[in-house]
Scaffold this active site. Structure first.
Site, PDB file in Angstrom:
ATOM      1  N   GLU A  64      12.797  78.671  42.485  1.00  0.00           N
ATOM      2  CA  GLU A  64      11.950  78.002  43.466  1.00  0.00           C
ATOM      3  C   GLU A  64      11.921  76.511  43.248  1.00  0.00           C
ATOM      4  O   GLU A  64      12.181  75.759  44.514  1.00  0.00           O
ATOM      5  CB  GLU A  64      10.509  78.350  43.154  1.00  0.00           C
ATOM      6  CG  GLU A  64       9.300  78.081  44.302  1.00  0.00           C
ATOM      7  CD  GLU A  64       8.145  78.919  44.196  1.00  0.00           C
ATOM      8  OE1 GLU A  64       7.990  79.555  43.120  1.00  0.00           O
ATOM      9  OE2 GLU A  64       7.328  78.951  45.154  1.00  0.00           O
TER      10      GLU A  64
ATOM     11  N   ASP B 141       2.284  73.131  49.418  1.00  0.00           N
ATOM     12  CA  ASP B 141       0.810  73.512  49.254  1.00  0.00           C
ATOM     13  C   ASP B 141       0.342  73.013  48.259  1.00  0.00           C
ATOM     14  O   ASP B 141      -1.031  72.597  48.387  1.00  0.00           O
ATOM     15  CB  ASP B 141       0.986  75.123  48.642  1.00  0.00           C
ATOM     16  CG  ASP B 141       1.883  76.035  49.710  1.00  0.00           C
ATOM     17  OD1 ASP B 141       2.618  75.513  50.273  1.00  0.00           O
ATOM     18  OD2 ASP B 141       1.634  77.116  49.490  1.00  0.00           O
TER      19      ASP B 141
END
Ligand code: GLC
Length: 453
Positions: A422, A185
């Site tokens: 993450e 992203d």
């Protein structure tokens, strides 16, 4: 530290397997597994594919359910959206109603987003099926084949949509219309094309991504406004693929995305063969993609692949981990592979552990000498387990087994030390971003299976 240095830590296999399974169980809300315990409360497209693969190492029925749930979000024209909101609203933004997907005649009955993510599902279904036949009984293999037969038409429609909607001019390469579609992203390669996106009107929105993660690990405001503005354009255009292709201010043929499309096509062909289905159409997509990929996205001067900005009509020359994903897809020739590995992956100024930095772990998501490199900011440098897995598998495809093993060890060591988060700081392995992160746990199970034979 040598760039090939293996992990200095012994991996406690049984314990790590238990911890990884526990993350998937904790995040399991019944119909789907959340990508993260707190930060991501809905079902994400490529996360679900990896979650299914991880679950399949210990509970095949549950893994298959994950795939079925994701497919409930498929649009009538074949699009497989990036998020499915099975359980309605949460504290996550964008909320389901923000997307206004009812403006499209193709929207499904369940709430979803209106953009996509890299197609990893066919790849994971193939890996699940082959493992079922390799490790299970003949009956397991039969049952798995029945599952493949059930989901194959949806997978084929999804792949067909990618070419029809995102490559209407038959260039061979599929376009993305929003940085979120790349799955990376916040990568540096989006800076330039996003500068040209002028948010003339930003609808009201409330960011929720700082609630569970520190602000300095997330995208800055100017970037976030552009993310929102693009979505606002798409919803005003009723998500019509033709209008979007003609008018979206962001239109990119991404390296990472197209490499995964190519890899997914290979895996779809393998599934088609197992079912006795024709493969001609998929092979046609593949040969066009392969040709265009190596002609348009390979930069021989730098020995790197770059994304092509269709609107700006130029390559986005940021050195990032996307350059290695063609190895995972088998898109590179031997010479390209050698250059990628020897000039870049093993270069401590770019990706290899050592000075400068200094870093300790493979594979930073942005080259260390890239202007935008930041070891703790989302997709601008931290190690992501998904990328390590793809690079590791890619290296094996080209015979770099020793280096692949180093990357596997580094990944397991990071997860053992800092938990299933993450992303990780490549300098010292500090865990960053969301905690209880499902695909890290899922990929730990996949990587650990090798130790368990
Ligand atoms: C982040 C990642 C994206 C992932 C999502 C859910 O937005 O960039 O790739 O799918 O989180 O885990």
């Amino acid at each position: 530290m040598s760039s090939r240095a293996a992990s200095d830590e012994t991996i406690k296999v049984t314990e790590l397997v238990e911890r990884a399974r526990a993350v998937l169980r904790t995040n399991d809300v019944g119909l789907f597994v959340k990508p993260g315990t707190y930060q991501y409360p809905h079902q994400w497209n490529w996360d679900a594919a990896l979650v299914a693969l991880g679950l399949s190492t210990f509970d095949r029925a549950r893994a298959e359910k994950e795939v079925r749930s994701l497919l409930k979000g498929q649009w009538k024209d074949g699009m497989l959206p990036h998020v499915v909101y099975h359980n309605g609203k949460s504290d996550y933004f964008p909320t389901p109603d923000f997307w206004q997907i009812e403006r499209s005649p193709h929207a499904p009955p369940v709430s979803t987003s209106g953009i996509v993510q890299p197609p990893l599902l066919a790849t994971c279904v193939r890996l699940m099926h082959e493992a079922a036949c390799r490790q299970g009984t003949a009956a397991d293999c039969e049952a798995s084949l029945a599952f493949v037969r059930e989901v194959y038409p949806a997978l084929l429609r999804w792949h067909r949509w990618l070419h029809a909607a995102r490559d209407p001019e038959n260039t061979g390469l599929v376009c993305i219309i929003h940085p979120w579609e790349s799955g990376n992203d916040n990568a540096a390669r989006w800076v330039e094309p996003m500068i040209r996106v002028i948010p003339t009107r930003v609808p009201p929105y409330e960011r929720r991504d700082f609630v569970h993660v520190k602000e300095d690990e997330r995208p800055i405001r100017a970037e976030y406004e552009r993310f929102i503005y693009l979505i606002d354009c798409f919803r005003q255009w009723g998500y019509d693929p033709e209008t979007i292709y003609a008018r979206s201010p962001f239109l990119v043929q991404d390296t990472f995305f197209n490499a995964l499309v190519y890899r997914a096509h290979q895996d779809l062909v393998a599934l088609a063969r197992a079912l006795g289905e024709p493969t001609g159409m998929i092979e046609d997509w593949m040969s066009a993609l392969r040709y265009a990929f190596n002609h348009r996205l390979w930069d021989d001067e730098h020995g790197l692949y770059f994304a092509y900005d269709v609107r700006g009509r130029r390559l986005l020359k940021e050195n990032g981990c996307a350059t290695f994903i063609p190895l995972f897809a088998g898109l590179s020739n031997e010479r390209q592979a050698r250059r990628l590995v020897e000039e870049h992956l093993l270069n401590p100024e770019e990706y290899a552990p050592g000075e400068p930095g200094p870093t300790r772990y493979f594979v930073p998501t942005q080259a260390k000498n890239n202007f935008f490199y930041e070891p703790r900011r989302y997709w601008r440098g931290p190690v992501w387990i998904i990328v390590n897995w793809m690079v590791m598998e890619g290296l094996r495809r080209y015979g770099y087994d020793e280096l692949a093993e180093t990357i596997r060890q580094h990944s397991l060591e990071l997860m053992q030390r800092s938990g299933f988060v993450e992303y990780y700081d490549p300098r010292d392995g500090t865990g960053c971003g969301a905690t209880g992160f499902s695909w890290s746990a899922a990929l730990a199970l996949v990587m650990l299976q090798e130790e368990q034979g």
